[in-house]
Write a protein that holds these residues in place. Structure first.
Motif, mmCIF file in Angstrom:
data_model
loop_
_atom_site.group_PDB
_atom_site.id
_atom_site.type_symbol
_atom_site.label_atom_id
_atom_site.label_comp_id
_atom_site.label_asym_id
_atom_site.label_seq_id
_atom_site.Cartn_x
_atom_site.Cartn_y
_atom_site.Cartn_z
ATOM 1 N N ARG A 294 -9.855 -3.165 -7.408
ATOM 2 C CA ARG A 294 -10.250 -2.055 -8.288
ATOM 3 C C ARG A 294 -9.551 -0.771 -7.863
ATOM 4 O O ARG A 294 -9.039 -0.016 -8.689
ATOM 5 C CB ARG A 294 -11.776 -1.843 -8.259
ATOM 6 C CG ARG A 294 -12.567 -2.962 -8.950
ATOM 7 C CD ARG A 294 -14.028 -2.526 -9.152
ATOM 8 N NE ARG A 294 -14.097 -1.358 -10.002
ATOM 9 C CZ ARG A 294 -14.027 -1.390 -11.331
ATOM 10 N NH1 ARG A 294 -13.903 -2.551 -11.941
ATOM 11 N NH2 ARG A 294 -14.084 -0.288 -12.028
ATOM 12 N N GLU A 295 -9.558 -0.525 -6.573
ATOM 13 C CA GLU A 295 -8.955 0.724 -6.088
ATOM 14 C C GLU A 295 -7.469 0.781 -6.400
ATOM 15 O O GLU A 295 -6.955 1.786 -6.885
ATOM 16 C CB GLU A 295 -9.150 0.862 -4.572
ATOM 17 C CG GLU A 295 -10.560 1.258 -4.206
ATOM 18 C CD GLU A 295 -10.788 1.302 -2.696
ATOM 19 O OE1 GLU A 295 -9.785 1.280 -1.935
ATOM 20 O OE2 GLU A 295 -11.959 1.340 -2.286
ATOM 21 N N ARG A 296 -6.773 -0.338 -6.101
ATOM 22 C CA ARG A 296 -5.325 -0.304 -6.267
ATOM 23 C C ARG A 296 -4.911 -0.359 -7.734
ATOM 24 O O ARG A 296 -3.952 0.303 -8.135
ATOM 25 C CB ARG A 296 -4.664 -1.462 -5.498
ATOM 26 C CG ARG A 296 -3.161 -1.508 -5.691
ATOM 27 C CD ARG A 296 -2.471 -2.516 -4.792
ATOM 28 N NE ARG A 296 -2.532 -2.138 -3.389
ATOM 29 C CZ ARG A 296 -2.175 -2.931 -2.390
ATOM 30 N NH1 ARG A 296 -1.757 -4.164 -2.653
ATOM 31 N NH2 ARG A 296 -2.241 -2.527 -1.147
ATOM 32 N N SER B 26 0.846 -1.203 0.000
ATOM 33 C CA SER B 26 0.000 0.000 0.000
ATOM 34 C C SER B 26 0.877 1.248 0.000
ATOM 35 O O SER B 26 2.037 1.213 0.421
ATOM 36 C CB SER B 26 -0.917 0.003 1.228
ATOM 37 O OG SER B 26 -0.185 0.353 2.390
ATOM 38 N N GLN C 56 -10.233 -4.449 5.907
ATOM 39 C CA GLN C 56 -11.320 -3.474 5.900
ATOM 40 C C GLN C 56 -11.951 -3.362 7.287
ATOM 41 O O GLN C 56 -12.183 -2.266 7.800
ATOM 42 C CB GLN C 56 -12.375 -3.902 4.866
ATOM 43 C CG GLN C 56 -13.454 -2.858 4.642
ATOM 44 C CD GLN C 56 -12.861 -1.569 4.095
ATOM 45 O OE1 GLN C 56 -12.189 -1.567 3.071
ATOM 46 N NE2 GLN C 56 -13.075 -0.455 4.791
ATOM 47 N N THR D 119 -9.170 3.634 -9.134
ATOM 48 C CA THR D 119 -10.436 4.136 -8.602
ATOM 49 C C THR D 119 -10.343 4.518 -7.133
ATOM 50 O O THR D 119 -11.338 4.888 -6.555
ATOM 51 C CB THR D 119 -11.545 3.069 -8.743
ATOM 52 O OG1 THR D 119 -11.181 1.945 -7.933
ATOM 53 C CG2 THR D 119 -11.702 2.642 -10.185
ATOM 54 N N GLY D 120 -9.187 4.383 -6.518
ATOM 55 C CA GLY D 120 -9.152 4.643 -5.077
ATOM 56 C C GLY D 120 -7.819 5.192 -4.612
ATOM 57 O O GLY D 120 -6.907 5.416 -5.419
ATOM 58 N N PRO D 121 -7.720 5.396 -3.307
ATOM 59 C CA PRO D 121 -6.570 6.106 -2.753
ATOM 60 C C PRO D 121 -5.319 5.239 -2.552
ATOM 61 O O PRO D 121 -4.269 5.803 -2.327
ATOM 62 C CB PRO D 121 -7.092 6.603 -1.400
ATOM 63 C CG PRO D 121 -8.111 5.565 -0.991
ATOM 64 C CD PRO D 121 -8.705 5.037 -2.277
ATOM 65 N N HIS D 122 -5.385 3.903 -2.571
ATOM 66 C CA HIS D 122 -4.167 3.145 -2.241
ATOM 67 C C HIS D 122 -3.761 2.144 -3.317
ATOM 68 O O HIS D 122 -4.464 1.826 -4.209
ATOM 69 C CB HIS D 122 -4.287 2.418 -0.910
ATOM 70 C CG HIS D 122 -5.217 1.237 -0.926
ATOM 71 N ND1 HIS D 122 -6.570 1.405 -0.919
ATOM 72 C CD2 HIS D 122 -5.006 -0.087 -0.952
ATOM 73 C CE1 HIS D 122 -7.137 0.208 -0.926
ATOM 74 N NE2 HIS D 122 -6.227 -0.713 -0.961
ATOM 75 N N ALA E 207 -13.186 -4.662 -4.217
ATOM 76 C CA ALA E 207 -13.034 -3.209 -4.086
ATOM 77 C C ALA E 207 -11.549 -2.842 -3.993
ATOM 78 O O ALA E 207 -11.086 -1.887 -4.639
ATOM 79 C CB ALA E 207 -13.784 -2.725 -2.845
ATOM 80 N N HIS E 208 -10.820 -3.650 -3.217
ATOM 81 C CA HIS E 208 -9.384 -3.409 -3.051
ATOM 82 C C HIS E 208 -8.662 -3.490 -4.396
ATOM 83 O O HIS E 208 -7.854 -2.622 -4.740
ATOM 84 C CB HIS E 208 -8.823 -4.431 -2.061
ATOM 85 C CG HIS E 208 -7.339 -4.642 -2.159
ATOM 86 N ND1 HIS E 208 -6.423 -3.738 -1.668
ATOM 87 C CD2 HIS E 208 -6.613 -5.658 -2.712
ATOM 88 C CE1 HIS E 208 -5.200 -4.188 -1.910
ATOM 89 N NE2 HIS E 208 -5.286 -5.342 -2.539
#
Lengths: 501, 501
Positions: free
Chosen positions: A492-494, A306, A432, A498-501, A489-490
């Motif tokens: 996709r975000e990473r 992260s 989470q 789409t996300g902060p980390h 979600a993790h």
């Protein structure tokens, strides 16, 4: 006052546990310290103690005592009895001749596999692998009959108690549906990022080791109850109060050892966090491979790859290897880009976080079909290659890079593969839940303060040992049954921006 | 065809041997690798396996099988049966309660001894040491009854099978008579020599280790069947095909580690030279502590402190530590002077070759009198100090430097001390016989060629394992019964200026 049946059982199982601890150290020593010439003698000692444990477990008195022993429902004692019965059923249900035949088939196949893999020669392995598969199916059937389980579930239960194919199928079906799109999206997103820039080596091993120990200690590893050493294949082993992890160093690249140490530290923290008052007894052991892998992947994938973690270690890395802050490869941006790089490939153990589950899905589908008998073993290479084509869009050029790459099937470990991805899913769910429960957990990471995270894991995961089922521990810890929600979600975000980390 | 009683016994004892191999690795790991927090868990595992071995050894079937088993006289099989019976008699003759009481008394006394030694407080230790002595006497009496031996001989037989007080007494009486004069003569001779000149340090540990490995290898240590590591108290341990020695390094003085490595290599060469076809069985084990110590002292005292050996290693030492040949402390003359320095002192483990037996003589006389009951335990300090005064002319200032210095008595190891000096005597006798048998042996030393020496030891000592008694092995190897002739000649030559080395 005479001892109760429960007390007799705990004494007996504690004795088995103490021999298992001895086996843990002998196994570690074999891979880390033993000179090559001692291999035969060591194999004899390990076999002797393993047979001894098996004999003690299947002692006819154990069945009698289990029938008579009692403990109030819902207590640790009741869970302990449940685990003793489970261990006994697994061991006592299999005739000694089948144990020996399976073990011999696997030993022979494992040896032949090393050559067959090198040569990419599936045909050469087929007869021996067929023998392993047949013995494994017999084993699955007799264990299944004793445990009241379908054959594949009986195999799975050896590695991941309580987990059933009916739990896995919907989860993996969902992943199979979404994964190709997710990987495509990740690759598209990656194309918009600057290229990966690796710092230039060499990276002296002494520096890598010192930094590894510093990170282990920061994560909460207790050096008075464990060790870090070197072995060809990294692992976490040892015995109770003695969690020993290994790594291997490459002075051209510091990342494999660094991430490897974090991964194995995750395993070791689980072992070090098991409740002291139940140690040596069945209920005091780690729950199963999914949960174990969830702890290593939580540390490696959820935490160490992260951005906040990279922000913390970037200066430590520069200090360790004497790099300037202005050196572009050493910036936190560049390091983060490197540790989250997506590169579909043929080899499972080299796969990045987002393509890894594709390798597992293919193997899970194939091994269930092989155990069911719906896929003939001779069709394995084509089916394997088709799976990789479907999920990763790659053409497997030979069986060395295909169905011969892993030791699991030749060595008789069927029902093991799904636990890798189940672990990755649970890691995201635990992370989470921990972040939601205590804001200090997320806040600590960029400062290298992992005490709040460890405290949460100690209470909700490590300290639970085998008191509940895997699903029970997950539900109690996260307030929800096991689910892929946090995991997807993790990813996709990473990986999809789409996300902060 | 049913298995014979002999075959049943060898299967049973091989199983015990494989567990003992496991115990060897667990014990090595405890002293070399184990993190401190694992001490309790490891003690539990070791105790469980030790009890298991004891239970297997005292299994009632073993006595029956021993009564029925047969092997032709003079064969290895017959010797194997003899050793199995000996092991069984030692174990089965002692009631379980006495085994436990002795073990508990020793554990408690050993803990108290650490404090008592530090404080030089014999009175504080007296009640616990008295308890150990009483249990040891009981043990000596019941073992003696089973083995047909006097109590002290039964204790001695645990460490040095077949050696009796009647063998030791005349040898030690002779030494007691000659030693004070010999030491005085050595000191007078030493006064005629130039003063000892130690090379100036520091001596980097890495260099000491590299040189140690080089010397081990030259002496014939097989690195594929053993290891060199570091521990607080140097020892030789491990398992079959896995002889592990340890040392400790002092960067202010390279000699303790160097001579320590040679000493432990002597032990390890014995283990590595045991006959492969009898391994894991009682007859295939090393013969006893005298013979084991003879092998370490042969390498350390007879070989490594001899002038030809110093001629060989002087240039290696200069190369290792970057010293000039003209530096006076690094000449072979100066190094030889250093390794043969005579310095009477209070501490046995620090003693030089010629004063060491004085420490052993005092302890042997006292422990036999204590076991006989002719010396009250409370009089031990005065008697100890009188012995040191008689033999070394030193006034022991306190019990820390006197009768409290060794762990042997508090830990229950009575009957062990004489084996150190018996070993030194045999080392000289073996060395003399080897030199007489093959001129290449002596000639090789100054060139660092120890292959001829090792070949002789392999044939005449190591390869004999436990086929004969200690005296039988000595007689077959040297053509004479054990005798102090070579030992006394060696001491006079080396220390009184009467000979070439």
């Amino acid at each position: 006052m005479p001892q109760s049946a429960y007390q007799d059982l705990t004494s007996h199982f504690a004795r088995i546990g103490r021999i298992r601890n001895a086996l843990g150290i002998l196994g570690w020593d074999k891979d880390v310290m033993m000179p090559s010439g001692a291999a035969d003698s060591r194999a004899d000692s390990i076999a002797t103690l393993s047979v001894l444990c098996h004999d003690m477990l299947t002692d006819p008195r154990v069945g009698d005592l289990l029938d008579r022993a009692q403990a109030p429902a819902g207590t640790w004692e009741a869970a302990n009895l449940h685990e003793m019965r489970r261990a006994w059923l697994h061991a006592a249900s299999v005739p000694a001749e089948l144990v020996e035949a399976s073990s011999r088939a696997a030993s022979r196949c494992e040896v032949a596999w090393r050559t067959a893999r090198r040569d990419g020669d599936f045909a050469a392995l087929l007869p021996l692998l067929s023998d392993v598969l047949e013995r494994t199916r017999e084993l699955a059937i007799v264990k299944g009959a004793a445990l009241g389980l379908a054959p594949y579930d009986a195999l799975l239960d050896q590695y991941d108690p309580g987990t059933r194919r009916a739990d896995i199928d919907p989860v993996f079906a969902e992943l199979r549906r979404d994964l190709p799109g997710l990987i495509a999206e990740a690759q598209a997103h990656q194309a918009t990022l600057p290229p990966v820039e690796m710092p230039a080596g060499p990276f002296p091993v002494a520096g890598q080791e010192t930094l590894g120990r510093r990170i282990m200690t920061a994560l909460g590893f207790d050096m008075a109850r464990g060790r870090l050493d070197v072995s060809i294949h990294p692992f976490c082993g040892g015995a109770e109060d003695d969690a020993r992890i290994t790594t291997r160093y490459d002075d051209a690249d510091f990342l494999p050892a660094l991430m490897g140490v974090v991964h194995e530290t995750g395993h070791a923290l689980y072992e070090q966090g098991l409740p002291a008052q139940w140690r040596t007894l069945p209920v005091g052991q780690s729950r199963g491979m999914s949960l174990h892998e969830s702890q290593s992947l939580l540390m490696e994938m959820q935490i160490a790859r992260s951005r906040p973690f990279i922000d913390w270690i970037a200066p430590l890395l520069r200090e360790t290897f004497g790099a300037a802050k202005t050196d572009p490869g050493w910036s936190a941006d560049a390091l983060y880009r490197t540790v989250t790089q997506v590169r579909p490939g043929f080899i499972r153990v080299d796969a990045d976080e987002i393509t890894y589950p594709a390798h597992v899905l293919v193997r899970y589908e194939l091994e269930t079909a092989l155990i069911d008998g719906t896929l003939p073993l001779r069709d394995l290479p084509d089916a394997f290659n088709a799976g990789i084509r479907d999920l990763l869009g790659l053409e497997v050029p030979n069986d060395r890079l295909g169905c011969l790459q892993d030791i699991h099937w030749p060595s008789g470990a069927w029902g093991y593969f799904p636990t890798y991805t189940l672990g990755a899913i649970l890691a995201a769910q635990f992370r989470q839940a921990a972040f939601d429960a205590d804001p200090a957990i997320a806040q600590g990471i960029a400062r290298g303060d992992f005490a709040p995270l460890l405290a949460w894991l100690r209470t909700h995961v490590h300290g639970q040992a085998s008191r509940l089922s895997t699903a029970g521990i997950v539900a109690a810890a996260t307030g929800a049954p096991p689910s892929t929600r946090a995991y997807r979600a993790h990813l996709r975000e990473r990986y999809c921006g789409t996300g902060p980390h």
